[in-house]
Design a protein around this motif. Structure first.
Motif, mmCIF file in Angstrom:
data_model
loop_
_atom_site.group_PDB
_atom_site.id
_atom_site.type_symbol
_atom_site.label_atom_id
_atom_site.label_comp_id
_atom_site.label_asym_id
_atom_site.label_seq_id
_atom_site.Cartn_x
_atom_site.Cartn_y
_atom_site.Cartn_z
ATOM 1 N N GLN A 281 3.329 0.759 -9.654
ATOM 2 C CA GLN A 281 4.223 0.230 -8.621
ATOM 3 C C GLN A 281 4.395 -1.266 -8.759
ATOM 4 N N ASN B 161 6.040 -4.603 -6.591
ATOM 5 C CA ASN B 161 6.475 -5.020 -5.248
ATOM 6 C C ASN B 161 7.163 -6.367 -5.332
ATOM 7 N N ARG C 118 0.732 -13.700 4.568
ATOM 8 C CA ARG C 118 0.594 -12.245 4.457
ATOM 9 C C ARG C 118 -0.829 -11.954 3.977
ATOM 10 N N HIS D 236 -5.067 -8.423 2.842
ATOM 11 C CA HIS D 236 -4.864 -6.969 2.760
ATOM 12 C C HIS D 236 -5.616 -6.332 1.597
ATOM 13 N N LYS E 86 -4.116 -5.946 -8.242
ATOM 14 C CA LYS E 86 -2.793 -6.572 -8.137
ATOM 15 C C LYS E 86 -2.680 -7.698 -9.151
ATOM 16 N N HIS F 11 -6.589 -9.559 -0.377
ATOM 17 C CA HIS F 11 -5.591 -10.484 -0.953
ATOM 18 C C HIS F 11 -4.644 -10.994 0.115
ATOM 19 N N GLY F 12 -4.279 -12.258 -0.023
ATOM 20 C CA GLY F 12 -3.262 -12.809 0.865
ATOM 21 C C GLY F 12 -2.708 -14.095 0.294
ATOM 22 N N PHE F 13 -1.616 -14.554 0.894
ATOM 23 C CA PHE F 13 -1.043 -15.846 0.485
ATOM 24 C C PHE F 13 -0.325 -16.479 1.655
ATOM 25 N N TYR G 251 4.750 -8.508 -7.676
ATOM 26 C CA TYR G 251 3.447 -8.117 -8.197
ATOM 27 C C TYR G 251 3.387 -6.643 -8.574
ATOM 28 N N TYR H 96 1.189 2.666 -2.883
ATOM 29 C CA TYR H 96 0.985 2.330 -1.474
ATOM 30 C C TYR H 96 0.419 3.539 -0.741
ATOM 31 N N GLU I 183 -4.877 1.430 4.053
ATOM 32 C CA GLU I 183 -4.675 -0.017 4.116
ATOM 33 C C GLU I 183 -5.504 -0.643 5.235
ATOM 34 N N LYS J 69 0.556 -6.790 12.606
ATOM 35 C CA LYS J 69 -0.620 -6.162 11.955
ATOM 36 C C LYS J 69 -1.633 -7.225 11.547
ATOM 37 N N ASP J 70 -1.140 -8.306 10.956
ATOM 38 C CA ASP J 70 -2.062 -9.328 10.443
ATOM 39 C C ASP J 70 -2.711 -10.121 11.571
HETATM 40 C C1 LIG Z 1 2.789 -3.071 0.902
HETATM 41 C C2 LIG Z 1 3.886 -2.060 1.103
HETATM 42 C C3 LIG Z 1 4.643 -2.030 2.259
HETATM 43 N N1 LIG Z 1 5.633 -1.107 2.417
HETATM 44 C C4 LIG Z 1 6.425 -1.134 3.641
HETATM 45 C C5 LIG Z 1 5.605 -0.989 4.923
HETATM 46 C C6 LIG Z 1 6.341 -1.848 5.915
HETATM 47 O O1 LIG Z 1 7.342 -1.084 6.566
HETATM 48 C C7 LIG Z 1 7.029 -2.929 5.072
HETATM 49 C C8 LIG Z 1 6.308 -4.256 5.114
HETATM 50 O O2 LIG Z 1 4.955 -4.016 4.816
HETATM 51 P P1 LIG Z 1 3.862 -5.122 5.080
HETATM 52 O O3 LIG Z 1 4.176 -5.876 6.330
HETATM 53 O O4 LIG Z 1 2.523 -4.463 4.953
HETATM 54 O O5 LIG Z 1 4.100 -6.089 3.827
HETATM 55 P P2 LIG Z 1 3.121 -7.277 3.391
HETATM 56 O O6 LIG Z 1 2.581 -7.995 4.584
HETATM 57 O O7 LIG Z 1 3.861 -8.040 2.373
HETATM 58 O O8 LIG Z 1 1.929 -6.532 2.691
HETATM 59 C C9 LIG Z 1 1.486 -6.884 1.391
HETATM 60 O O9 LIG Z 1 0.981 -8.170 1.505
HETATM 61 C C10 LIG Z 1 -0.188 -8.524 0.816
HETATM 62 C C11 LIG Z 1 0.023 -9.891 0.240
HETATM 63 C C12 LIG Z 1 -0.720 -7.592 -0.176
HETATM 64 O O10 LIG Z 1 -1.549 -7.949 -1.002
HETATM 65 C C13 LIG Z 1 -0.317 -6.182 -0.145
HETATM 66 O O11 LIG Z 1 0.327 -5.855 -1.355
HETATM 67 C C14 LIG Z 1 0.542 -5.803 0.966
HETATM 68 O O12 LIG Z 1 -0.296 -5.433 2.046
HETATM 69 O O13 LIG Z 1 7.022 -2.432 3.730
HETATM 70 C C15 LIG Z 1 5.927 -0.177 1.434
HETATM 71 O O14 LIG Z 1 6.843 0.670 1.598
HETATM 72 N N2 LIG Z 1 5.195 -0.185 0.291
HETATM 73 C C16 LIG Z 1 4.177 -1.096 0.081
HETATM 74 O O15 LIG Z 1 3.538 -1.070 -1.005
#
Ligand SMILES: Cc1cn([C@H]2C[C@H](O)[C@@H](COP(=O)(O)OP(=O)(O)O[C@H]3O[C@H](C)C(=O)[C@H](O)[C@H]3O)O2)c(=O)[nH]c1=O
Length: 182
Positions: A47, A49, A59, A62, A72, A119-121, A132, A138, A143, A168-169
């Motif tokens: 995958q 992203n 973010r 996670h 990742k 992981h985060g940034f 990435y 997923y 998670e 969530k965060d």
């Molecule tokens: C991660 C992911 C999310 N989604 C959907 C779920 C939510 O509806 C939407 C946003 O997801 P989220 O708010 O979790 O996205 P991030 O905050 O960027 O999450 C990521 O941020 C940090 C930096 C990470 O290391 C992870 O890869 C991942 O958790 O995308 C998907 O459909 N597939 C995926 O692989």
């Protein structure tokens, strides 16, 4: 592609060889051969992203628990972020420790964050586009989120003010309460 193991040696910083000319630039953004030479690993990356964030968006932190733990390989193609990996393997001598690097479209640096790390940034430029590869699909049921500002971890985010977090965060757990790796 140059590779450097960070203070937590399982986390590897890659610096690609960039070929510039009067048209622009070219570089190999991923090579399984270079990755294996640097890490000894040959993971599949089923995958990819891509996320876009505005300044101050944070973010993380996670991770996915087994059986869907993700490694990742992360990079930035527009803007600048400060990227962080936290060792959450209970048996690790560096459990609870973190490493961080500036990743930007300019430096073209990449970070390999193995399974067993959170992981985060945080976004340091007006906007940042973050792409990435992950070693597992997923799996939202697996998670988890650790609080970005957990004092037990003590990440020194290079950002003034309060970051912008998803709902969530905002509910990230303290490391001491989180489900971690063996
Ligand atoms: C991660 C992911 C999310 N989604 C959907 C779920 C939510 O509806 C939407 C946003 O997801 P989220 O708010 O979790 O996205 P991030 O905050 O960027 O999450 C990521 O941020 C940090 C930096 C990470 O290391 C992870 O890869 C991942 O958790 O995308 C998907 O459909 N597939 C995926 O692989």
């Amino acid at each position: 592609m140059q590779a450097k193991r960070l203070a937590i040696p399982e986390v590897v910083l890659f610096t690609p060889k960039v070929f510039g000319d009067d048209r622009g630039f070219f570089f190999e953004s991923y090579s399984a051969r270079a990755f294996q030479e640097a890490t000894g690993l040959q993971p599949d990356f089923p995958q990819d992203n891509h996320s876009r964030s505005t300044r101050g968006v944070l973010r993380g932190l996670h991770y996915q628990l087994p059986p869907h733990a993700q490694g990742k390989l992360v990079r930035v193609v527009q803007g600048t972020v400060f990227d962080v990996a936290v060792d959450i393997r209970k048996s690790s001598p560096t459990f609870g420790q973190w490493v961080g690097e500036i990743l930007s479209a300019d430096n073209k640096h990449q970070l390999w964050i193995p399974p067993g790390f959170a992981h985060g940034f945080i976004t340091l430029s007006e906007t940042a586009e973050f792409i990435y590869k992950t070693t597992a699909f997923y799996a939202p049921e697996c998670e988890r989120c650790i609080a970005w500002n957990d004092p037990e971890i003590g990440i020194e985010w290079p950002f003034e003010g309060t970051p912008s977090l998803s709902g969530k965060d905002q509910l990230g757990k303290a490391l001491s309460e989180a489900e971690v790796f063996p």
